[in-house]
Motif scaffolding. Structure first.
Motif, PDB file in Angstrom:
ATOM      1  N   SER A  89      28.951  -2.100  10.959  1.00 51.51           N
ATOM      2  CA  SER A  89      29.926  -3.139  10.630  1.00 51.51           C
ATOM      3  C   SER A  89      29.495  -3.806   9.328  1.00 51.51           C
TER       4      SER A  89
ATOM      5  N   GLN B 199      39.880  -0.526   3.179  1.00 51.17           N
ATOM      6  CA  GLN B 199      39.184   0.436   4.039  1.00 51.17           C
ATOM      7  C   GLN B 199      38.189   1.271   3.238  1.00 51.17           C
TER       8      GLN B 199
ATOM      9  N   THR C  24      35.252  -0.916   2.093  1.00 51.19           N
ATOM     10  CA  THR C  24      34.379  -1.244   3.217  1.00 51.19           C
ATOM     11  C   THR C  24      33.523  -0.046   3.608  1.00 51.19           C
TER      12      THR C  24
ATOM     13  N   HIS D 112      43.711   2.390  13.154  1.00 52.11           N
ATOM     14  CA  HIS D 112      42.384   1.793  12.959  1.00 52.11           C
ATOM     15  C   HIS D 112      42.202   0.571  13.857  1.00 52.11           C
TER      16      HIS D 112
ATOM     17  N   PHE E   6      40.134  -2.948  13.289  1.00 50.12           N
ATOM     18  CA  PHE E   6      40.085  -3.286  11.865  1.00 50.12           C
ATOM     19  C   PHE E   6      41.234  -4.220  11.491  1.00 50.12           C
TER      20      PHE E   6
ATOM     21  N   LEU F 130      44.002  -8.019   8.373  1.00 46.86           N
ATOM     22  CA  LEU F 130      42.625  -7.762   8.765  1.00 46.86           C
ATOM     23  C   LEU F 130      42.242  -8.595   9.989  1.00 46.86           C
TER      24      LEU F 130
ATOM     25  N   LEU G 160      33.848  -6.560   9.945  1.00 49.20           N
ATOM     26  CA  LEU G 160      34.775  -5.438  10.064  1.00 49.20           C
ATOM     27  C   LEU G 160      34.030  -4.224  10.606  1.00 49.20           C
TER      28      LEU G 160
ATOM     29  N   THR H  33      33.138  -0.318  11.142  1.00 48.32           N
ATOM     30  CA  THR H  33      33.268   0.845  10.266  1.00 48.32           C
ATOM     31  C   THR H  33      33.456   2.146  11.034  1.00 48.32           C
TER      32      THR H  33
END
Length: 487
Positions: A219, A402, A405, A440, A443, A453, A460, A462
């Motif tokens: 994350s 995205q 990140t 997702h 997320f 978000l 967030l 991953t």
């Protein structure tokens, strides 16, 4: 004149779907320098398409001397072909922020955005070739061509880097889709073919080993920006709703005014943010090292800032890019780490900054993902105290945030500045919003009728980005985007 790309029929348009036309991996080796890139397939770029979409902010964003209330977002699509394997479309997106890449006072905000559009068009020309190469090889071959073309057009090097930064992301996305490989796996096995030809100081460094040894984070914590127009009371209200622990505070360049404002913000953080950490962003507003020393004197002397000072990690780009690398920081660099951001306009910037007393450099996808990776390799080669920090402009919901990140997580950076979720309104009615929300989980969330978000937890995840391609299992509605202006 660079030849035009052919424009084959696009894949089916929509919010999701798999672009890959083949599921077999290919091998190859492009021309390279230094140790790296030995496991990379050769590819050709068959098309590059450029689009944009307007984004209106929900509140003004002031950084340095600029206030932005709206800006267009650029979208790039590239068709990648690997002989004997297949081909796939890759995509990316980034904001075209006015007066950041080019802060020259004689350029209007609209002119600086037009400069970014021109950078994209010139980069498309620079990548227009029938030659097969690795993904990084295409980048390296276009690097000086792009810089020369942009300089001839009166564009600064930071603007010049914008076009290749987007094309590289789209090409990498397409390649990973051809190979049915996720971003982290593809980067750790160096399927892009990254080598040291643009960073001769890394000659002999084991780039393949470095990449294989990266340990991506599960994350990435959100670092919340407190802009120059953001009120401390709004920050207190936010902390009552969201579990944020990382903060980035903008400075205006006047030591006494900055310190007074900082004391107000620190009062909120000290009472409401728990075990927080903070960074400061000078946005090129401080005149020189002497002005910085005056600021640091006040920061260390003011009782109301004692707790904040112990939680401060670094100060970002306080001096204007034109002067920063030519004037050593001197003794002030021993008091707090400094990093460059706007000065990071080429592969030689970080070594020059290091010589001037800076200890870090920002990673921003809009400046180039390969440069971020190679700067992280430099930190491994140089050792402590050198580091890469994760900053952004306003990575909007979708491909931009995205992919950035995923890059931050790959580099092992614990937190990243995230602005798009607070200055933009999530997907703001974009037709692909539900596809991204479904693709997702964790997320994104739906709040007030808008997909945005999921920031309430302060980080967030991953894992949801570990999909074939560059960190996205959904795509924009390409048929609902406008062609890049002046095409």
């Amino acid at each position: 004149m660079a030849k035009d790309f052919p424009h084959p029929d696009p894949p089916p348009l929509g919010g999701g779907g798999d672009w890959s036309l083949s599921r077999e991996a290919g091998e190859g080796r492009g021309p390279r320098s230094g140790k790296g890139g030995g496991n990379a397939p050769l590819l050709t770029i068959r098309a590059i398409d450029l689009y944009e979409r307007p984004v209106r902010f929900v509140k003004p964003f002031r950084f340095g001397s600029v206030t932005v209330e709206a800006a267009p977002q650029a979208f790039v699509r590239a068709l990648v072909h690997v002989d004997g394997v297949g081909e796939a479309w890759g995509g990316t997106a980034e904001m075209m922020m006015p007066k950041w890449f080019d802060k020259r006072p004689d350029r209007s905000p609209d002119e600086t955005v037009d400069g970014l559009r021109r950078s994209l068009r010139l980069a498309r020309d620079a990548y227009a070739t029938d030659r097969a190469d690795t993904a990084f090889g295409h980048h390296a071959a276009a690097y000086e061509i792009q810089r020369a073309a942009c300089r001839a057009a009166g564009l600064p090097d930071l603007t010049a880097a914008y076009g290749p930064a987007l094309i590289d992301k789209a090409v990498l996305d397409g390649l990973l889709r051809v190979l049915n490989t996720d971003f982290v796996t593809g980067m750790r096995t160096n399927r892009a073919g990254i080598d040291a030809r643009l960073t001769p100081d890394l000659a002999g460094f084991d780039l393949d080993g470095f990449l294989a040894g990266l340990e991506p984070r599960p994350s990435v914590a959100l670092r919340h920006t407190v802009g120059l127009l953001d009120e401390p009371v709004a920050l207190r209200d936010l902390l009552a709703r969201e579990r944020l622990s990382r903060f980035k505070i903008k400075l205006a360049g006047d030591p006494s005014a900055d310190l007074a404002r900082l004391a107000e913000i620190a009062g909120v953080l000290d009472t409401a943010a728990g075990d927080y950490r903070a960074t400061l962003d000078g946005n090129e507003q401080y005149a020189d090292a002497a002005a910085l020393a005056a600021f640091m004197d006040g920061l260390e002397r003011e009782p109301a800032l004692a707790g904040f000072r112990g939680r401060l990690l670094y100060i970002e780009q306080p001096v204007a890019r034109e002067r920063a690398l030519g004037a050593p920081l001197g003794a002030v660099a021993e008091r707090i780490p400094f990093i460059i951001d706007e000065s990071d306009d080429g592969y030689d910037a970080f070594p020059r900054a290091r010589a001037a007393g800076y200890r870090g450099v920002s990673s921003k996808s809009c400046k180039g993902l390969y440069k971020a990776v190679l700067n992280r390799a430099r930190c491994a080669a140089w050792g402590a105290p050198h580091f890469v920090a994760a900053e952004d402009l306003t990575c909007q919901a979708g491909l931009a945030v995205q992919q950035d990140t995923a890059l931050v997580a790959l580099l092992g950076i614990a937190d990243a500045e995230r602005n798009g979720h607070q200055y933009g309104n999530g997907f703001d009615g974009a037709p692909e919003a539900d596809a991204f929300l479904d693709a997702h989980p964790g997320f994104y969330t739906r709040r007030d009728g808008t997909v945005r978000l999921a920031t309430a937890g302060g980080s967030l995840p991953t894992e949801t980005l570990a999909v074939p391609g560059f960190a996205s299992a959904a795509q924009p509605r390409w048929d609902r985007l406008s062609p890049l202006q002046n095409e």
